[in-house]
Design an enzyme around this catalytic site. Structure first.
Site, mmCIF file in Angstrom:
data_model
loop_
_atom_site.group_PDB
_atom_site.id
_atom_site.type_symbol
_atom_site.label_atom_id
_atom_site.label_comp_id
_atom_site.label_asym_id
_atom_site.label_seq_id
_atom_site.Cartn_x
_atom_site.Cartn_y
_atom_site.Cartn_z
ATOM 1 N N THR A 225 12.123 -68.420 2.474
ATOM 2 C CA THR A 225 12.666 -68.873 1.058
ATOM 3 C C THR A 225 12.638 -67.662 0.566
ATOM 4 O O THR A 225 11.674 -66.750 0.445
ATOM 5 C CB THR A 225 11.569 -69.906 0.884
ATOM 6 O OG1 THR A 225 11.765 -71.020 1.366
ATOM 7 C CG2 THR A 225 11.708 -70.283 -0.828
ATOM 8 N N ARG B 264 16.770 -84.145 1.736
ATOM 9 C CA ARG B 264 15.460 -84.013 1.552
ATOM 10 C C ARG B 264 15.340 -82.868 0.519
ATOM 11 O O ARG B 264 16.019 -81.967 0.786
ATOM 12 C CB ARG B 264 14.939 -83.323 3.079
ATOM 13 C CG ARG B 264 13.373 -82.937 2.957
ATOM 14 C CD ARG B 264 13.411 -81.381 2.727
ATOM 15 N NE ARG B 264 11.863 -81.082 2.756
ATOM 16 C CZ ARG B 264 11.513 -79.741 2.654
ATOM 17 N NH1 ARG B 264 12.449 -78.855 2.162
ATOM 18 N NH2 ARG B 264 10.256 -79.328 2.634
ATOM 19 N N VAL B 265 14.526 -82.879 -0.274
ATOM 20 C CA VAL B 265 14.397 -82.021 -1.478
ATOM 21 C C VAL B 265 12.954 -81.420 -1.227
ATOM 22 O O VAL B 265 12.057 -82.073 -0.946
ATOM 23 C CB VAL B 265 14.639 -82.624 -2.787
ATOM 24 C CG1 VAL B 265 14.100 -81.733 -3.874
ATOM 25 C CG2 VAL B 265 16.088 -82.977 -3.173
ATOM 26 N N GLY B 266 12.853 -80.377 -1.252
ATOM 27 C CA GLY B 266 11.645 -79.414 -0.980
ATOM 28 C C GLY B 266 10.843 -79.267 -2.286
ATOM 29 O O GLY B 266 11.302 -79.600 -3.542
ATOM 30 N N ASP B 267 10.070 -78.413 -2.259
ATOM 31 C CA ASP B 267 8.966 -77.996 -3.720
ATOM 32 C C ASP B 267 9.754 -76.938 -4.443
ATOM 33 O O ASP B 267 9.581 -77.029 -5.785
ATOM 34 C CB ASP B 267 7.951 -77.337 -3.159
ATOM 35 C CG ASP B 267 7.857 -76.157 -2.407
ATOM 36 O OD1 ASP B 267 8.729 -76.143 -1.471
ATOM 37 O OD2 ASP B 267 7.317 -75.090 -2.622
ATOM 38 N N THR C 46 6.379 -70.617 -1.452
ATOM 39 C CA THR C 46 6.907 -70.770 -0.057
ATOM 40 C C THR C 46 5.998 -71.251 0.737
ATOM 41 O O THR C 46 4.877 -71.099 0.826
ATOM 42 C CB THR C 46 7.547 -69.205 0.642
ATOM 43 O OG1 THR C 46 8.130 -69.542 1.644
ATOM 44 C CG2 THR C 46 6.506 -68.210 0.358
ATOM 45 N N GLY D 213 7.029 -77.387 2.143
ATOM 46 C CA GLY D 213 7.196 -78.065 0.714
ATOM 47 C C GLY D 213 6.587 -79.210 0.403
ATOM 48 O O GLY D 213 6.279 -79.659 -1.014
HETATM 49 N N1 ASP Z 1 9.005 -74.285 0.630
HETATM 50 C C1 ASP Z 1 10.161 -74.497 1.329
HETATM 51 C C2 ASP Z 1 10.710 -75.901 1.421
HETATM 52 O O1 ASP Z 1 9.989 -76.741 1.712
HETATM 53 C C3 ASP Z 1 10.468 -73.899 2.405
HETATM 54 C C4 ASP Z 1 9.992 -72.526 2.568
HETATM 55 O O2 ASP Z 1 9.316 -72.142 1.728
HETATM 56 O O3 ASP Z 1 10.197 -71.793 3.857
HETATM 57 O O4 ASP Z 1 11.596 -76.343 1.119
#
Ligand code: ASP
Length: 301
Positions: free
Chosen positions: A166, A194-197, A217, A220
């Site tokens: 990320t 799916r939605v992450g952080d 990062t 998430g």
């Molecule tokens: N935080 C990101 C997510 O979960 C993934 C990452 O940082 O690698 O979507």
């Protein structure tokens, strides 16, 4: 009144790089981070806003095809990239996010448009893409995002629990404004939808003038459940904790419950903290006063 000294930090994801990563690719990652920092640094030196600087830094990383954002993002369960991004202006806490978009090469630019040209803060999927196109952005075919490395990772499903890479940027400009931006393809082999952080304010991205700007990062789901970036800034704001302590405590506490990852955090005085609980985090920072302050690391675990 004396002008604020500007500062910028970027990350290219927590986790680790595969041991067999060709040296050319490692160098390209380092060069990308350096270019992102120098692009933002020149803008800040010229008096541009931290908001413009973080967007520009993230775009450099989205366009690199070697990090988990834009071209080169990890692939979801059905073998295509599904991207999330957010940008936040600490000056007025204006926010724009997009999630689960498939064909926007620069999701961070779409997030900025959501912030400035819509009455909303988060648009997802087709609606986000239609909005971005109506605002003048163009789409790329889904194949544009797929690199050989990501395809191989996906086929082996080697990293279902979290391929990282990320990207994010935080900056402080000469007027004292803080801003944060994050862009990602999420986790390898993630479920469709799916939605992450990253696009969730207070989870993966947060900025508030006078307090701090943070981009995260890592895994998430944990960053959302534990409102990581919001919590770091709350500690600075209400407990007057130094940014390095606040960021370190939140990342350590998260690791205790099984959530690994890291953040780049910047306070209103230009102090930078970059703690992580993964083997490494690709990261760098630059401050007013000279190129010698550039630090870029992309250590192998
Ligand atoms: N935080 C990101 C997510 O979960 C993934 C990452 O940082 O690698 O979507």
């Amino acid at each position: 009144m004396a002008q604020q000294q500007w500062a910028v930090a970027v990350h290219g994801g927590a986790g680790g790089l595969p041991k067999n990563l060709p040296p050319e690719e490692l160098k390209k990652i380092q060069d990308t981070l350096r270019t992102a920092l120098e692009t933002a640094g020149q803008m800040l030196e010229g008096g541009q806003s931290s908001l413009d600087a973080v967007e520009a830094a993230v775009k450099v990383m989205e366009n690199s095809c070697v990090l988990n954002a834009g071209c080169g993002a990890v692939l979801g369960h059905e073998g295509f990239a599904e991207l999330d991004a957010a940008i936040m202006n600490g000056k007025d806490r204006a926010v724009g996010s997009v999630a689960a978009v498939h064909q926007l090469p620069n999701p961070i630019a779409a997030a900025r448009l959501v912030m400035e040209k819509s009455p909303h803060v988060l648009l997802v999927g087709d609606g986000a893409e239609k909005f971005a196109v109506a605002q003048g952005l163009s789409l790329k075919p889904r194949e544009y995002f797929i690199t050989a490395r990501r395809k191989a990772e996906w086929q082996r499903a080697i990293d279902a629990a979290g391929s990282k890479g990320t990207v994010g940027a935080v900056a402080l400009d000469k007027s004292g404004n803080l801003a944060a931006a994050t862009s990602t393809g999420g986790m390898t082999n993630k479920a469709v939808g799916r939605v992450g952080d990253a696009p969730i304010i207070g989870a993966g991205t947060y900025a508030e003038n006078g307090v701090c700007a943070v981009s995260a990062t890592g895994h998430g789901e944990y960053f959302i459940r534990y409102t990581v970036t919001g919590d770091i800034c709350a500690r600075v704001k209400y407990k007057s904790e130094p940014i390095d302590k606040a960021a370190r405590m939140v990342i350590d506490d998260l690791a205790k419950v099984g959530g690994t990852g890291g953040v780049i955090a910047l306070d209103a005085k230009g102090n930078i903290a970059m703690p992580y609980s993964t083997p490494t985090m690709i990261r760098g920072h630059l401050k007013a006063g000279g190129a010698s302050n550039v630090v870029v690391e992309a250590a192998l675990p």
